[in-house]
Design a protein around this motif. Sequence first.
Motif, PDB file in Angstrom:
ATOM      1  N   LEU A 169     -73.648 -52.827-106.374  1.00  0.00           N
ATOM      2  CA  LEU A 169     -74.167 -51.526-105.986  1.00  0.00           C
ATOM      3  C   LEU A 169     -73.152 -50.414-106.242  1.00  0.00           C
ATOM      4  O   LEU A 169     -71.951 -50.633-106.118  1.00  0.00           O
ATOM      5  CB  LEU A 169     -74.554 -51.515-104.504  1.00  0.00           C
ATOM      6  CG  LEU A 169     -75.991 -51.946-104.166  1.00  0.00           C
ATOM      7  CD1 LEU A 169     -76.213 -53.405-104.557  1.00  0.00           C
ATOM      8  CD2 LEU A 169     -76.280 -51.753-102.680  1.00  0.00           C
ATOM      9  N   SER A 170     -73.657 -49.241-106.571  1.00  0.00           N
ATOM     10  CA  SER A 170     -72.811 -48.064-106.746  1.00  0.00           C
ATOM     11  C   SER A 170     -72.450 -47.497-105.381  1.00  0.00           C
ATOM     12  O   SER A 170     -73.021 -47.891-104.352  1.00  0.00           O
ATOM     13  CB  SER A 170     -73.553 -46.995-107.556  1.00  0.00           C
ATOM     14  OG  SER A 170     -74.663 -46.499-106.815  1.00  0.00           O
ATOM     15  N   ASN A 171     -71.530 -46.537-105.354  1.00  0.00           N
ATOM     16  CA  ASN A 171     -71.175 -45.896-104.084  1.00  0.00           C
ATOM     17  C   ASN A 171     -72.383 -45.239-103.432  1.00  0.00           C
ATOM     18  O   ASN A 171     -72.555 -45.302-102.216  1.00  0.00           O
ATOM     19  CB  ASN A 171     -70.064 -44.870-104.300  1.00  0.00           C
ATOM     20  CG  ASN A 171     -68.708 -45.514-104.485  1.00  0.00           C
ATOM     21  OD1 ASN A 171     -68.568 -46.721-104.353  1.00  0.00           O
ATOM     22  ND2 ASN A 171     -67.710 -44.716-104.794  1.00  0.00           N
ATOM     23  N   ALA A 172     -73.212 -44.585-104.240  1.00  0.00           N
ATOM     24  CA  ALA A 172     -74.397 -43.921-103.698  1.00  0.00           C
ATOM     25  C   ALA A 172     -75.356 -44.945-103.080  1.00  0.00           C
ATOM     26  O   ALA A 172     -75.936 -44.709-102.010  1.00  0.00           O
ATOM     27  CB  ALA A 172     -75.101 -43.127-104.792  1.00  0.00           C
ATOM     28  N   GLU A 173     -75.526 -46.066-103.742  1.00  0.00           N
ATOM     29  CA  GLU A 173     -76.420 -47.110-103.224  1.00  0.00           C
ATOM     30  C   GLU A 173     -75.863 -47.739-101.960  1.00  0.00           C
ATOM     31  O   GLU A 173     -76.607 -48.054-101.020  1.00  0.00           O
ATOM     32  CB  GLU A 173     -76.654 -48.169-104.303  1.00  0.00           C
ATOM     33  CG  GLU A 173     -77.478 -47.669-105.484  1.00  0.00           C
ATOM     34  CD  GLU A 173     -77.466 -48.616-106.663  1.00  0.00           C
ATOM     35  OE1 GLU A 173     -78.434 -48.607-107.433  1.00  0.00           O
ATOM     36  OE2 GLU A 173     -76.478 -49.369-106.828  1.00  0.00           O
ATOM     37  N   ILE A 174     -74.544 -47.924-101.919  1.00  0.00           N
ATOM     38  CA  ILE A 174     -73.916 -48.469-100.709  1.00  0.00           C
ATOM     39  C   ILE A 174     -74.066 -47.480 -99.559  1.00  0.00           C
ATOM     40  O   ILE A 174     -74.363 -47.870 -98.418  1.00  0.00           O
ATOM     41  CB  ILE A 174     -72.429 -48.778-100.957  1.00  0.00           C
ATOM     42  CG1 ILE A 174     -72.285 -49.911-101.983  1.00  0.00           C
ATOM     43  CG2 ILE A 174     -71.730 -49.179 -99.655  1.00  0.00           C
ATOM     44  CD1 ILE A 174     -70.858 -50.183-102.401  1.00  0.00           C
ATOM     45  N   ALA A 175     -73.882 -46.194 -99.845  1.00  0.00           N
ATOM     46  CA  ALA A 175     -74.030 -45.173 -98.817  1.00  0.00           C
ATOM     47  C   ALA A 175     -75.435 -45.194 -98.226  1.00  0.00           C
ATOM     48  O   ALA A 175     -75.607 -45.093 -97.004  1.00  0.00           O
ATOM     49  CB  ALA A 175     -73.722 -43.797 -99.401  1.00  0.00           C
ATOM     50  N   ALA A 176     -76.435 -45.352 -99.090  1.00  0.00           N
ATOM     51  CA  ALA A 176     -77.817 -45.401 -98.616  1.00  0.00           C
ATOM     52  C   ALA A 176     -78.058 -46.654 -97.766  1.00  0.00           C
ATOM     53  O   ALA A 176     -78.735 -46.598 -96.733  1.00  0.00           O
ATOM     54  CB  ALA A 176     -78.780 -45.373 -99.802  1.00  0.00           C
ATOM     55  N   ALA A 177     -77.496 -47.773 -98.194  1.00  0.00           N
ATOM     56  CA  ALA A 177     -77.697 -49.027 -97.461  1.00  0.00           C
ATOM     57  C   ALA A 177     -77.031 -49.002 -96.097  1.00  0.00           C
ATOM     58  O   ALA A 177     -77.563 -49.549 -95.119  1.00  0.00           O
ATOM     59  CB  ALA A 177     -77.161 -50.198 -98.288  1.00  0.00           C
ATOM     60  N   LEU A 178     -75.858 -48.360 -96.001  1.00  0.00           N
ATOM     61  CA  LEU A 178     -75.108 -48.324 -94.747  1.00  0.00           C
ATOM     62  C   LEU A 178     -75.406 -47.069 -93.916  1.00  0.00           C
ATOM     63  O   LEU A 178     -74.915 -46.948 -92.787  1.00  0.00           O
ATOM     64  CB  LEU A 178     -73.603 -48.390 -95.035  1.00  0.00           C
ATOM     65  CG  LEU A 178     -73.090 -49.634 -95.754  1.00  0.00           C
ATOM     66  CD1 LEU A 178     -71.580 -49.556 -95.941  1.00  0.00           C
ATOM     67  CD2 LEU A 178     -73.470 -50.903 -94.986  1.00  0.00           C
ATOM     68  N   VAL A 179     -76.194 -46.171 -94.511  1.00  0.00           N
ATOM     69  CA  VAL A 179     -76.550 -44.902 -93.857  1.00  0.00           C
ATOM     70  C   VAL A 179     -75.283 -44.125 -93.486  1.00  0.00           C
ATOM     71  O   VAL A 179     -75.070 -43.732 -92.334  1.00  0.00           O
ATOM     72  CB  VAL A 179     -77.438 -45.129 -92.606  1.00  0.00           C
ATOM     73  CG1 VAL A 179     -78.081 -43.814 -92.180  1.00  0.00           C
ATOM     74  CG2 VAL A 179     -78.512 -46.175 -92.860  1.00  0.00           C
ATOM     75  N   VAL A 180     -74.418 -43.947 -94.481  1.00  0.00           N
ATOM     76  CA  VAL A 180     -73.201 -43.159 -94.311  1.00  0.00           C
ATOM     77  C   VAL A 180     -73.044 -42.277 -95.538  1.00  0.00           C
ATOM     78  O   VAL A 180     -73.815 -42.371 -96.496  1.00  0.00           O
ATOM     79  CB  VAL A 180     -71.950 -44.060 -94.153  1.00  0.00           C
ATOM     80  CG1 VAL A 180     -72.063 -44.928 -92.895  1.00  0.00           C
ATOM     81  CG2 VAL A 180     -71.764 -44.947 -95.390  1.00  0.00           C
ATOM     82  N   SER A 181     -72.048 -41.399 -95.533  1.00  0.00           N
ATOM     83  CA  SER A 181     -71.809 -40.529 -96.676  1.00  0.00           C
ATOM     84  C   SER A 181     -71.079 -41.284 -97.790  1.00  0.00           C
ATOM     85  O   SER A 181     -70.445 -42.315 -97.542  1.00  0.00           O
ATOM     86  CB  SER A 181     -70.965 -39.324 -96.259  1.00  0.00           C
ATOM     87  OG  SER A 181     -69.649 -39.732 -95.932  1.00  0.00           O
ATOM     88  N   GLU A 182     -71.160 -40.749 -99.013  1.00  0.00           N
ATOM     89  CA  GLU A 182     -70.433 -41.367-100.123  1.00  0.00           C
ATOM     90  C   GLU A 182     -68.927 -41.267 -99.893  1.00  0.00           C
ATOM     91  O   GLU A 182     -68.178 -42.153-100.319  1.00  0.00           O
ATOM     92  CB  GLU A 182     -70.815 -40.695-101.450  1.00  0.00           C
ATOM     93  CG  GLU A 182     -72.195 -41.081-101.953  1.00  0.00           C
ATOM     94  CD  GLU A 182     -72.428 -40.639-103.389  1.00  0.00           C
ATOM     95  OE1 GLU A 182     -71.571 -40.922-104.248  1.00  0.00           O
ATOM     96  OE2 GLU A 182     -73.466 -39.989-103.633  1.00  0.00           O
ATOM     97  N   HIS A 183     -68.484 -40.202 -99.238  1.00  0.00           N
ATOM     98  CA  HIS A 183     -67.057 -40.078 -98.932  1.00  0.00           C
ATOM     99  C   HIS A 183     -66.598 -41.229 -98.043  1.00  0.00           C
ATOM    100  O   HIS A 183     -65.522 -41.808 -98.260  1.00  0.00           O
ATOM    101  CB  HIS A 183     -66.785 -38.746 -98.238  1.00  0.00           C
ATOM    102  CG  HIS A 183     -65.351 -38.569 -97.811  1.00  0.00           C
ATOM    103  ND1 HIS A 183     -64.333 -38.287 -98.699  1.00  0.00           N
ATOM    104  CD2 HIS A 183     -64.762 -38.675 -96.574  1.00  0.00           C
ATOM    105  CE1 HIS A 183     -63.184 -38.215 -98.050  1.00  0.00           C
ATOM    106  NE2 HIS A 183     -63.416 -38.444 -96.768  1.00  0.00           N
ATOM    107  N   THR A 184     -67.419 -41.583 -97.058  1.00  0.00           N
ATOM    108  CA  THR A 184     -67.087 -42.711 -96.180  1.00  0.00           C
ATOM    109  C   THR A 184     -67.053 -44.014 -96.966  1.00  0.00           C
ATOM    110  O   THR A 184     -66.177 -44.860 -96.756  1.00  0.00           O
ATOM    111  CB  THR A 184     -68.105 -42.812 -95.036  1.00  0.00           C
ATOM    112  OG1 THR A 184     -68.061 -41.619 -94.255  1.00  0.00           O
ATOM    113  CG2 THR A 184     -67.809 -44.002 -94.131  1.00  0.00           C
ATOM    114  N   VAL A 185     -67.999 -44.163 -97.885  1.00  0.00           N
ATOM    115  CA  VAL A 185     -68.023 -45.371 -98.715  1.00  0.00           C
ATOM    116  C   VAL A 185     -66.762 -45.471 -99.553  1.00  0.00           C
ATOM    117  O   VAL A 185     -66.158 -46.546 -99.673  1.00  0.00           O
ATOM    118  CB  VAL A 185     -69.271 -45.386 -99.624  1.00  0.00           C
ATOM    119  CG1 VAL A 185     -69.168 -46.521-100.655  1.00  0.00           C
ATOM    120  CG2 VAL A 185     -70.534 -45.546 -98.800  1.00  0.00           C
TER     121      VAL A 185
END
Length: 217
Positions: A169-185
């Motif tokens: 998964l990309s950072n954006a996809e991980i952010a969506a899965a974890l419900v956090v910002s891309e910066h947090t990812v």
Amino acid sequence: MIRVVLADDQELVRSGFAMILDAQPDIEVVGEAEDGTSAVAAVREHAPDVVLLDIRMPGLDGIEAAKIVCAETSTRAIMLTTFDQDDYVYEALYAGAGGFLLKDVRRDDLVHAVRVVAAGESLLAPAVTRRLISDITRNRPRAGATASARLAVLTGRERETLRLLGRGLSNAEIAAALVVSEHTVKTHVSNVLSKLGIRDRVQAVIAAYETRLIEPS
């Protein structure tokens, strides 16, 4: 401008890749080599952003060249491989190679790969990368205790990030899965790489398989 060195013992392959890459407005081929020793010398001389290394070359092969380049320089390595060379790729991954291309790669995929790896990311596509990682780590599993010890240094959220990295998964996809910002990812990814002592996302995928966060299928 992305500076590239090409290393392959087949002149037609080198010239073909060079023609494709030099035609791009943001890519420049600054050196070519026909064996691993010359490739290392070219990287040291030109300090390129990316070096494309054929795995099988006379004298010093691509894997040994990758180990030297990744240990001594900031140049990112992309391995040129074929499906019958799976066993060789494992060592290149640990050496720090940022991705893999089949030697019959399409023009657009070649250009995309160089740009992605030059940007500091790892090439987890096309599907050959996942196949290589899955096959190789299935044959070289880590002991359960060792795997648990490796994962123990991660927080729960970092462990979940590693699992998602392992799925490609990309950072954006991980952010969506974890419900956090891309910066947090990005912070989680950086922590995972640092704590596990690995260089990039390709090695993170290996770690996810080896620790059995993801089971080879």
